[in-house]
Every structure is written in structure tokens, then in C-alpha cells.
Write an enzyme that holds these catalytic residues in place. Structure first.
Site, PDB file in Angstrom:
ATOM      1  N   LYS A   1       4.767  -3.051  -5.625  1.00 38.21           N
ATOM      2  CA  LYS A   1       4.676  -2.072  -4.528  1.00 38.21           C
ATOM      3  C   LYS A   1       6.029  -1.950  -3.832  1.00 38.21           C
ATOM      4  CE  LYS A   1      -0.257  -2.773  -3.880  1.00 38.21           C
ATOM      5  NZ  LYS A   1      -1.374  -3.443  -3.228  1.00 38.21           N
TER       6      LYS A   1
ATOM      7  N   GLN B   1      -2.653  -7.620   1.453  1.00 40.16           N
ATOM      8  CA  GLN B   1      -3.036  -7.726   0.037  1.00 40.16           C
ATOM      9  C   GLN B   1      -4.324  -8.544  -0.100  1.00 40.16           C
ATOM     10  OE1 GLN B   1      -1.629  -6.042  -2.472  1.00 40.16           O
ATOM     11  NE2 GLN B   1      -2.973  -6.943  -4.006  1.00 40.16           N
TER      12      GLN B   1
ATOM     13  N   ASP C   1      -4.459   1.713   3.154  1.00 39.41           N
ATOM     14  CA  ASP C   1      -5.395   1.401   2.073  1.00 39.41           C
ATOM     15  C   ASP C   1      -6.682   2.212   2.203  1.00 39.41           C
ATOM     16  OD1 ASP C   1      -4.622  -0.451   0.079  1.00 39.41           O
ATOM     17  OD2 ASP C   1      -4.618  -2.076   1.537  1.00 39.41           O
TER      18      ASP C   1
END
Ligand code: GUN
Length: 310
Positions: free
Chosen positions: A75, A120, A143
Site C-alpha cells: 500500500k 490493518q 476502508d
């Protein structure tokens, strides 16, 4: 594709890959090339930032899960390629309590230089993930995991971030000209990260959706009646060719490391003999997840609707 309208109003487009004609070796199964499409979004992002604020993502990784480390590094790498900023917080589980992580998120919520916050997953077991995620300001939830943002997806408003993996799958299908209206789409897996938002997105483009899971009976028959299958079961190679009807389109969300060190997905290689199109592993859904994270972070930095509400 209805869910793309927020991105479109900020200058992003879905390129047309319908004329792409790469096939898996010795098959009639088209490769749905997520890597190629992801690269296109990196280029679009580079072009769009030249006239705008440079978006910045804060990434929080707690613990030592090797797969999570690889994902986070990927990422950060792609953000750099796009000319975006990122700030990573790699935290040792032993040194950080749940409250410490919550306090960090509170400070990032207040920081005007940060446009998106990503924690994460999975977090180590000692933490309550819901408590931690719910601390994120919903405008910075790139997200799309928070109840507010999942709700906007469920109602079809699409004015907030959409979960990156299912969003990436939709964009990939659209780029390859795969029409969903009236098609039977079967999603295997009901996670909050993939299965549930995937079902809602397919429904929003008028597919008839079956959300299958570990307790589903007759999975094979259900899959055989599918025009589109999205395998997000988290089990290596469970979708074999006897689950797939000729000509079906198959999306493989899984990524696993086999004992021989090679990567595989949730879909067995025999599926290529029946499917008309399939996402490769690696190079299919994975890069699209990161591309949509880029896009969600850009929208969080640029979106006028969000700015007004802040
Ligand atoms: N772990 C696996 N996929 C994801 C994702 O899309 N976002 C986050 N935050 N964690 C993940």
C-alpha cells in the site's frame, strides 16, 4: 456503475478494457487483469493531484503478522508511486494497549494533514477491533468499514468510502464490460470486509445476488446456477471446476501461500477450463484493493460533500 459516481465527480474514470484479449494459457478463459487496471488508477491519481491537495493516508499496523506486513508495504509503495503521501505507524503489540491505539487514532482524527486512516486487519487477538475501528472519524474511514459508511452503501447513497476489495471487484468487472443486470451473482463469504459489501454492490447494479457462506447447503448447485461467482471464502482452492458452469465469470478474492511456497487463491486452476473470465492470483483483485484505497483517500481529501460536513 452506480457506486462509482462519487469518484467520477472527482475526475476519475473507469477505462475501457473490453478489447483486451489476454487468455490463460491453452484456455478460452479471459484474464481479468487487475494489475493493469490498478496501474491505470495510479496514473489517473498522479494526473489529478497536479492541481489539488496531495492526499495523505495514515496506516496503522500492530503486531507481526507477515502477510499484513506485505500488504501494508504494498500500500505504501503504491501511494508513493501515485505521488500521494502516507505516514505509517508500525506498532509492537507488547508496547501498545488498546487505549494507546485509540489515543493515536484520536490524534490522527484531529490532524488536518491526514485525510484517511487505515488500521490493518486482523489485529492481534488482545484488542477489540470494533472498539478501535469505531474511533476513526467516519470521514477518514477510507476502508469504508464503519457503520455509517456501510449504511450509505446499503441505502445506495454512495457518498462515502466503499470497502476497497469489493469496490475494486466492481470496477474490474465494469472495465471489462461485464454487465450485471439480471445476472445471478453468487458471493461465497459473508465478511464485513468483502462478502457483505460485495453483495450490496452487485445488487446496486441489478444482479440477483446469493450470499453463500460456511453454513450454506447445496453450495455446488447454487454456484452452478451462477453467471458470476465471487469466491471470498478464505479457503485455498475450494472452488473447483465442478462448481462452475460453462462460460461463468469468476472472481478470486483469496490469496494463500501453499506449502511449496507458491501463491494460490480460493479458486482451483481447473476452473479456467470452464470459466469465460477469471481474475489471476496474484495480479487480480489484490492490486485493485490498493487502487481503490488510493481512490478513497483522494476522495476523502477532495470531496466537496465531505468537506462541507466536516
Ligand atoms: N485486511 C485484509 N484486507 C483489508 C482491507 O481491505 N483493509 C484493512 N484495513 N485490513 C485488511
Amino acid at each position: 456503475m452506480k457506486a462509482f459516481k462519487r469518484a467520477e465527480s472527482n475526475g476519475f474514470i473507469i477505462p475501457d478494457l473490453t478489447l483486451e484479449s489476454a487468455y490463460f494459457e491453452n484456455t478460452n478463459c479471459k484474464i481479468l487483469d487487475g494489475k493493469k487496471l490498478s496501474n491505470n488508477f495510479v496514473q489517473q491519481s498522479q494526473a489529478l493531484i497536479s492541481a489539488r491537495k496531495i492526499p495523505c493516508l495514515a496506516v496503522i499496523l500492530v503486531g507481526s503478522d507477515p502477510a499484513s506486513k506485505v500488504y501494508v508495504n504494498n500500500k505504501i509503495k503504491i501511494f508513493k508511486e501515485a505521488g500521494f503521501l502516507s505516514k505509517s505507524f508500525i506498532l509492537n503489540e507488547a508496547d501498545y494497549s488498546e487505549q494507546d491505539i485509540i489515543n493515536l487514532i484520536i490524534s490522527l482524527n484531529k490532524d488536518e494533514n491526514i485525510d484517511g486512516i487505515l488500521v490493518q486487519l486482523p489485529l492481534p487477538k488482545k484488542y477489540n477491533s470494533i472498539n478501535i475501528l469505531n474511533t476513526i472519524d467516519s470521514h477518514k474511514d477510507v476502508d469504508g468499514f464503519l457503520a455509517h459508511n456501510m449504511g450509505s452503501l446499503a441505502t445506495g447513497e454512495f457518498n462515502t468510502a466503499i470497502a476497497c476489495t469489493p469496490f475494486g471487484v466492481m470496477v474490474l468487472l465494469h472495465a471489462y464490460g461485464i454487465q450485471l443486470a439480471g445476472k445471478h451473482a453468487v458471493v461465497i463469504g459473508r465478511s464485513n470486509i468483502v462478502g457483505k459489501p460485495m453483495g450490496l454492490l452487485l445488487l446496486s447494479d441489478d444482479a440477483t445476488v446469493t450470499l453463500a457462506h460456511s453454513k450454506t447447503k447445496n453450495l455446488k448447485e447454487i454456484c452452478k446456477s451462477a453467471d458470476v461467482i465471487v469466491a471470498a471464502a478464505g479457503q485455498p482452492e475450494i472452488l473447483t471446476s465442478d462448481y462452475v458452469s460453462n462460460g461463468a465469470i469468476v472472481v478470486d478474492v483469496g490469496i494463500h501461500r501453499k506449502i511449496d511456497g507458491k501463491l494460490c487463491g480460493d479458486v482451483h486452476s481447473s476452473v479456467k477450463e470452464k470459466a469465460s473470465a477469471l481474475t489471476p492470483v496474484p495480479g487480480g483483485v489484490g492490486p485493485m484493493t490498493i487502487a481503490m484505497l488510493l481512490l478513497n483517500t483522494a476522495l476523502s481529501a477532495w470531496d466537496l460533500i465531505n468537506k462541507k460536513e466536516k
